[in-house]
Write a protein that holds these residues in place. Structure first.
Motif, mmCIF file in Angstrom:
data_model
loop_
_atom_site.group_PDB
_atom_site.id
_atom_site.type_symbol
_atom_site.label_atom_id
_atom_site.label_comp_id
_atom_site.label_asym_id
_atom_site.label_seq_id
_atom_site.Cartn_x
_atom_site.Cartn_y
_atom_site.Cartn_z
ATOM 1 N N GLY A 1 -48.554 -84.647 -57.334
ATOM 2 C CA GLY A 1 -47.292 -83.987 -57.003
ATOM 3 C C GLY A 1 -46.096 -84.686 -57.616
ATOM 4 N N THR A 2 -46.139 -86.011 -57.641
ATOM 5 C CA THR A 2 -45.051 -86.773 -58.256
ATOM 6 C C THR A 2 -44.995 -86.512 -59.755
ATOM 7 O OG1 THR A 2 -45.243 -88.471 -56.560
ATOM 8 C CG2 THR A 2 -44.126 -89.102 -58.580
ATOM 9 N N VAL A 3 -46.158 -86.436 -60.397
ATOM 10 C CA VAL A 3 -46.203 -86.121 -61.829
ATOM 11 C C VAL A 3 -45.620 -84.727 -62.058
ATOM 12 C CG1 VAL A 3 -47.713 -85.643 -63.803
ATOM 13 C CG2 VAL A 3 -48.140 -87.626 -62.358
ATOM 14 N N LYS A 4 -46.056 -83.747 -61.262
ATOM 15 C CA LYS A 4 -45.550 -82.382 -61.413
ATOM 16 C C LYS A 4 -44.030 -82.354 -61.269
ATOM 17 C CE LYS A 4 -49.550 -79.840 -59.631
ATOM 18 N NZ LYS A 4 -49.996 -78.932 -58.571
ATOM 19 N N SER A 5 -43.541 -83.016 -60.240
ATOM 20 C CA SER A 5 -42.107 -83.038 -59.960
ATOM 21 C C SER A 5 -41.324 -83.698 -61.095
ATOM 22 C CB SER A 5 -41.860 -83.775 -58.640
ATOM 23 O OG SER A 5 -40.491 -83.952 -58.422
ATOM 24 N N ASN A 6 -41.774 -84.892 -61.515
ATOM 25 C CA ASN A 6 -41.077 -85.606 -62.588
ATOM 26 C C ASN A 6 -41.142 -84.846 -63.904
ATOM 27 O OD1 ASN A 6 -39.883 -88.063 -61.562
ATOM 28 N ND2 ASN A 6 -41.957 -88.701 -61.074
ATOM 29 N N ALA A 7 -42.285 -84.258 -64.215
ATOM 30 C CA ALA A 7 -42.410 -83.499 -65.467
ATOM 31 C C ALA A 7 -41.518 -82.260 -65.418
ATOM 32 C CB ALA A 7 -43.869 -83.106 -65.703
ATOM 33 N N THR B 1 -54.067 -84.307 -68.417
ATOM 34 C CA THR B 1 -53.985 -83.442 -67.249
ATOM 35 C C THR B 1 -53.056 -84.098 -66.231
ATOM 36 O OG1 THR B 1 -55.819 -84.522 -66.084
ATOM 37 C CG2 THR B 1 -56.384 -82.697 -67.591
ATOM 38 N N GLU B 2 -52.665 -83.341 -65.226
ATOM 39 C CA GLU B 2 -51.803 -83.910 -64.187
ATOM 40 C C GLU B 2 -52.506 -85.067 -63.483
ATOM 41 O OE1 GLU B 2 -51.170 -80.275 -62.122
ATOM 42 O OE2 GLU B 2 -49.345 -79.808 -63.264
ATOM 43 N N THR B 3 -53.790 -84.937 -63.279
ATOM 44 C CA THR B 3 -54.566 -85.991 -62.616
ATOM 45 C C THR B 3 -54.600 -87.250 -63.476
ATOM 46 O OG1 THR B 3 -55.931 -84.304 -61.565
ATOM 47 C CG2 THR B 3 -56.803 -86.545 -61.595
ATOM 48 N N GLN B 4 -54.846 -87.097 -64.770
ATOM 49 C CA GLN B 4 -54.873 -88.257 -65.664
ATOM 50 C C GLN B 4 -53.505 -88.923 -65.742
ATOM 51 O OE1 GLN B 4 -56.276 -86.051 -69.085
ATOM 52 N NE2 GLN B 4 -58.305 -87.039 -69.000
ATOM 53 N N GLU C 1 -52.926 -90.903 -62.594
ATOM 54 C CA GLU C 1 -53.662 -92.168 -62.626
ATOM 55 C C GLU C 1 -52.950 -93.179 -63.510
ATOM 56 O OE1 GLU C 1 -57.657 -91.251 -63.879
ATOM 57 O OE2 GLU C 1 -58.048 -90.049 -62.090
ATOM 58 N N ALA C 2 -52.464 -92.733 -64.663
ATOM 59 C CA ALA C 2 -51.770 -93.635 -65.590
ATOM 60 C C ALA C 2 -50.466 -94.150 -64.996
ATOM 61 C CB ALA C 2 -51.501 -92.927 -66.914
ATOM 62 N N MET C 3 -49.768 -93.289 -64.260
ATOM 63 C CA MET C 3 -48.476 -93.671 -63.696
ATOM 64 C C MET C 3 -48.610 -94.350 -62.339
ATOM 65 S SD MET C 3 -46.245 -90.286 -64.765
ATOM 66 C CE MET C 3 -44.780 -90.793 -63.869
ATOM 67 N N GLY C 4 -49.794 -94.273 -61.732
ATOM 68 C CA GLY C 4 -49.993 -94.891 -60.426
ATOM 69 C C GLY C 4 -49.278 -94.141 -59.317
ATOM 70 N N ARG D 1 -39.228 -92.548 -65.172
ATOM 71 C CA ARG D 1 -40.395 -91.850 -64.609
ATOM 72 C C ARG D 1 -40.525 -90.433 -65.166
ATOM 73 N NH1 ARG D 1 -44.449 -94.719 -62.605
ATOM 74 N NH2 ARG D 1 -44.905 -93.334 -60.881
ATOM 75 N N GLN D 2 -39.393 -89.757 -65.346
ATOM 76 C CA GLN D 2 -39.450 -88.418 -65.928
ATOM 77 C C GLN D 2 -39.915 -88.500 -67.378
ATOM 78 O OE1 GLN D 2 -35.720 -86.376 -65.319
ATOM 79 N NE2 GLN D 2 -35.839 -86.634 -63.093
#
Length: 179
Positions: free
Chosen positions: A150-156, A137-140, A143-146, A123-124
């Motif tokens: 916040g999860t994208v921000k955290s994992n990145a 973007t974080e939003t895109q 969406e890609a990761m489902g 996931r990271q």
């Protein structure tokens, strides 16, 4: 009905040809192996072709296909398929600092980065690849990761922190910045 099917096939073919390089790059960064990346892209495009009417009429077909790819990769990862980004043991190699325009040094830097990416949890790795290589973007990326933004921000953030903590990679990045 035959003409509409041919038109749909033509649209899909145009989509596939136009997106193939980017899909391959993303798949390679996710899987770390050329053949696994090709398999992932082919499986993704197979699913997209079957559902092309729905995919082609989506607001952003590329985002739809990217989401399919992430889901397929996650499914494969859950089954614990082995992914190899680089040889595991190169501890005996001596690293030299190369000249600025040295293509071999750039390849070594790339190998170091791919090796570091291989050390990240799936996931990271997905978050880092989508945010920083694909420049989504974080939003895109969410969406890609489902998942949520916040999860994208955290994992990145966790992924980037782990990459920065790798000594060999930090040296590569520092040397690369001076070039």
């Amino acid at each position: 009905m035959g003409e509409r099917k041919q038109a749909g096939d033509g649209e899909f073919q145009s989509f596939m040809i136009g997106r193939w390089p980017r899909l391959m790059r993303t798949a390679f960064l996710l899987t770390g192996e050329q053949h696994a990346a090709e398999d992932l892209v082919q499986s993704t495009l197979e699913k997209a072709f079957v559902a092309w009417r729905r995919v082609g009429s989506a607001d952003d077909p590329e985002a739809y296909v990217r989401r399919v790819m992430i889901n397929l990769h996650a499914r494969r990862h859950r089954r614990r398929l082995k992914e190899l980004l680089a040889p595991r043991d190169d501890s005996g190699l001596v690293r030299e600092i190369a000249d600025t325009g040295d293509r071999i040094a750039q390849a070594d830097d790339r190998r170091a980065l791919l090796t570091a990416l291989a050390q990240l949890p799936a996931r990271q790795r997905e978050a880092v690849v989508l945010r920083y290589w694909e420049d989504l973007t974080e939003t895109q990326a969410a969406e890609a990761m489902g998942c949520s933004v916040g999860t994208v921000k955290s994992n990145a953030a966790k992924g980037i922190a782990k990459l920065r903590a790798i000594p060999g990679l930090a040296e590569t990045v520092t040397q690369g910045g001076r070039k």
